[in-house]
Design a protein around this motif. Structure first.
Motif, mmCIF file in Angstrom:
data_model
loop_
_atom_site.group_PDB
_atom_site.id
_atom_site.type_symbol
_atom_site.label_atom_id
_atom_site.label_comp_id
_atom_site.label_asym_id
_atom_site.label_seq_id
_atom_site.Cartn_x
_atom_site.Cartn_y
_atom_site.Cartn_z
ATOM 1 N N GLU A 112 -5.275 5.071 -7.696
ATOM 2 C CA GLU A 112 -6.317 4.946 -6.672
ATOM 3 C C GLU A 112 -6.643 3.472 -6.444
ATOM 4 N N TRP A 113 -6.797 3.076 -5.181
ATOM 5 C CA TRP A 113 -7.081 1.681 -4.865
ATOM 6 C C TRP A 113 -8.360 1.201 -5.548
ATOM 7 N N ARG B 262 1.707 1.861 -3.469
ATOM 8 C CA ARG B 262 0.564 1.715 -4.398
ATOM 9 C C ARG B 262 0.946 0.760 -5.519
ATOM 10 N N GLN C 197 -5.978 -5.083 0.314
ATOM 11 C CA GLN C 197 -5.743 -3.641 0.386
ATOM 12 C C GLN C 197 -4.860 -3.284 1.576
ATOM 13 N N PRO D 236 0.798 -1.223 0.000
ATOM 14 C CA PRO D 236 0.000 0.000 0.000
ATOM 15 C C PRO D 236 0.835 1.279 0.000
#
Length: 183
Positions: A128-129, A14, A153, A11
């Motif tokens: 963006e996730w 990313r 995530q 994370p």
């Protein structure tokens, strides 16, 4: 699509690392894009950057039918709006870059991918996730198993999906070490 999926998420960067996702698996997620810029083969050098090409959205299905595995390594980034100008030094540098996804105003894209032997190794940076999660939701066949996207995530664990089962796995860039144990 291969009959397995290895995946983990960092994370902070990313970044997703995966084996078992091919370029053709991106087509549903790229439907909203204007197209991609693509570099096939080696990254080149600072003095002589590798060549890249711009492909409009309607050309992506044909690209997915090509043998990208034969290219060895390739990199691509999607773009929104008007196609980037061919002389964009920024785009060429980005496709040779191995670090985190840097915003490129010329592209306004969501993904930056580095792949080796299409389907064997993928390093995917995302903006963006939600975009990454939507991509994965469309790319993972139900027969492999149900990946908990919320757990992915959070990062920390790798996952192996095969034959409807999901197992915890190490997080590593050494795809061969995982595949040698699992296949």
């Amino acid at each position: 699509m291969r009959q397995y999926l290895y995946i983990w998420h960092d994370p902070a960067e990313r970044m997703l690392i995966a084996s078992g996702i091919e370029f053709k698996d991106f087509l549903p997620a790229l439907g909203e894009s204007g197209g991609i810029v693509l570099r096939r083969g080696s990254a080149g050098t600072i003095k002589k950057p590798a060549a890249w090409q711009t492909l409009a959205g309607q050309q992506l299905a044909a690209l997915a039918q090509e043998d990208l595995h034969a290219c060895g390594s390739h990199a691509w980034a999607d773009w929104q709006g008007a196609a980037p100008a061919v002389h964009e030094v920024e785009v060429a540098a980005m496709l040779d870059h191995r670090g985190a996804l840097a915003p490129l105003p010329a592209l306004r894209g969501r993904f930056l991918a580095f792949a080796h032997d299409d389907g064997w190794y993928l390093k995917l940076f995302y903006g963006e996730w939600d975009d990454a999660a939507a991509l994965l939701a469309g790319a993972i066949p139900p027969g492999l198993g149900t990946l908990d996207l919320e757990a992915l995530q959070q990062g920390g664990n790798g996952y192996w999906l095969q034959d409807g089962m999901v197992d915890l796995e190490l997080t590593t860039h050494d795809i061969d070490s995982v595949l040698n144990r699992r296949l």
